[in-house]
Design a protein around this motif. Sequence first.
Motif, PDB file in Angstrom:
ATOM      1  N   PHE A 255       0.828  -1.205   0.000  1.00 31.07           N
ATOM      2  CA  PHE A 255       0.000   0.000   0.000  1.00 31.07           C
ATOM      3  C   PHE A 255       0.863   1.256   0.000  1.00 31.07           C
ATOM      4  O   PHE A 255       0.604   2.201  -0.753  1.00 31.07           O
TER       5      PHE A 255
ATOM      6  N   TRP B  77       0.438   4.086  -2.786  1.00 33.78           N
ATOM      7  CA  TRP B  77      -0.382   5.231  -2.381  1.00 33.78           C
ATOM      8  C   TRP B  77       0.189   6.590  -2.792  1.00 33.78           C
ATOM      9  O   TRP B  77      -0.562   7.450  -3.275  1.00 33.78           O
TER      10      TRP B  77
ATOM     11  N   CYS C 199     -11.223   6.492  -2.858  1.00 33.74           N
ATOM     12  CA  CYS C 199     -11.000   5.801  -1.585  1.00 33.74           C
ATOM     13  C   CYS C 199     -12.240   5.011  -1.175  1.00 33.74           C
ATOM     14  O   CYS C 199     -12.140   3.850  -0.748  1.00 33.74           O
TER      15      CYS C 199
ATOM     16  N   GLY D 149     -12.399  -3.664  -1.190  1.00 32.94           N
ATOM     17  CA  GLY D 149     -11.593  -4.446  -0.261  1.00 32.94           C
ATOM     18  C   GLY D 149     -12.455  -5.288   0.667  1.00 32.94           C
ATOM     19  O   GLY D 149     -12.133  -6.458   0.937  1.00 32.94           O
TER      20      GLY D 149
ATOM     21  N   THR E 270      -2.634  -7.744   1.357  1.00 34.93           N
ATOM     22  CA  THR E 270      -2.949  -6.314   1.329  1.00 34.93           C
ATOM     23  C   THR E 270      -4.324  -5.997   0.749  1.00 34.93           C
ATOM     24  O   THR E 270      -5.064  -5.187   1.337  1.00 34.93           O
ATOM     25  N   PRO E 271      -4.744  -6.583  -0.385  1.00 32.64           N
ATOM     26  CA  PRO E 271      -6.074  -6.243  -0.912  1.00 32.64           C
ATOM     27  C   PRO E 271      -7.216  -6.584   0.048  1.00 32.64           C
ATOM     28  O   PRO E 271      -8.277  -5.969  -0.026  1.00 32.64           O
TER      29      PRO E 271
ATOM     30  N   CYS F 159      -7.169  -3.642   2.930  1.00 30.01           N
ATOM     31  CA  CYS F 159      -6.973  -2.258   2.495  1.00 30.01           C
ATOM     32  C   CYS F 159      -8.031  -1.312   3.043  1.00 30.01           C
ATOM     33  O   CYS F 159      -7.858  -0.093   2.969  1.00 30.01           O
TER      34      CYS F 159
ATOM     35  N   LEU G 278      -6.524   0.887   5.769  1.00 27.86           N
ATOM     36  CA  LEU G 278      -5.586   1.840   5.189  1.00 27.86           C
ATOM     37  C   LEU G 278      -6.319   2.947   4.432  1.00 27.86           C
ATOM     38  O   LEU G 278      -5.961   4.132   4.521  1.00 27.86           O
ATOM     39  N   LEU G 279      -7.348   2.564   3.694  1.00 23.62           N
ATOM     40  CA  LEU G 279      -8.094   3.551   2.910  1.00 23.62           C
ATOM     41  C   LEU G 279      -8.942   4.453   3.795  1.00 23.62           C
ATOM     42  O   LEU G 279      -9.159   5.624   3.457  1.00 23.62           O
TER      43      LEU G 279
END
Length: 207
Positions: A2, A6, A22, A29, A51-52, A55, A58-59
């Motif tokens: 990410f 990003w 986002c 995700g 990660t996917p 996410c 994170l998003l």
Amino acid sequence: HFYLVWPWVIFFVPRRHLAAMCGGLLLAGIFLRLLFASVYPDDVNGMYLLTPLRCDGLLLGGLLAITHRDRGLAALRQPALVTLWGGALVLLAAIARFGGIPRPSGTAGAWTYTGLAVLFAALLCAAITSPRLNAVFSIPLLRTLGRYSYGLYLFHWLLRPLFLKVMLSPAIAAAIGPGVAMALGILLWVLATVFCVASSWRWLESP
């Protein structure tokens, strides 16, 4: 992954489209994690590490940063506080019920990670907008931990096998005892992590 992608997303995507992007990726995700949970219900590591599939947290952080930059977070203060304290009560109830926080699996686990992401996003928003929480998180010790937190996150996993597996090898464990070997391995692991984090901050992150 990410953090490698990003910055380029922020650079290339027009500012007016960032929040919508986002939101769309966040929902994607969550969908991917639910899909993964339905196909591999017992694979807790994949749901936790890929990660996917993680996410959304994170998003949410990226979405808060974009909102804070564009119009501030003051309007979100009350919803954030309600979400924070409500989520904290649910989390404490779960800890009391299960004696800890087991790594979730299946569809329930997929939604659990979403709930945790929302909880910590609410904490971040409340820490920025609530004067009392802002004062708590402005304590010098916490600010120092925050400054080095990303480096600690990266380096402790990279160095863990090197020190713990070497120190717990049969030869060393037999020579000094397994308890001493474990304690010494952890001590060397922590010291090496701190050294790498401080060096990274000094020479890479803020040259």
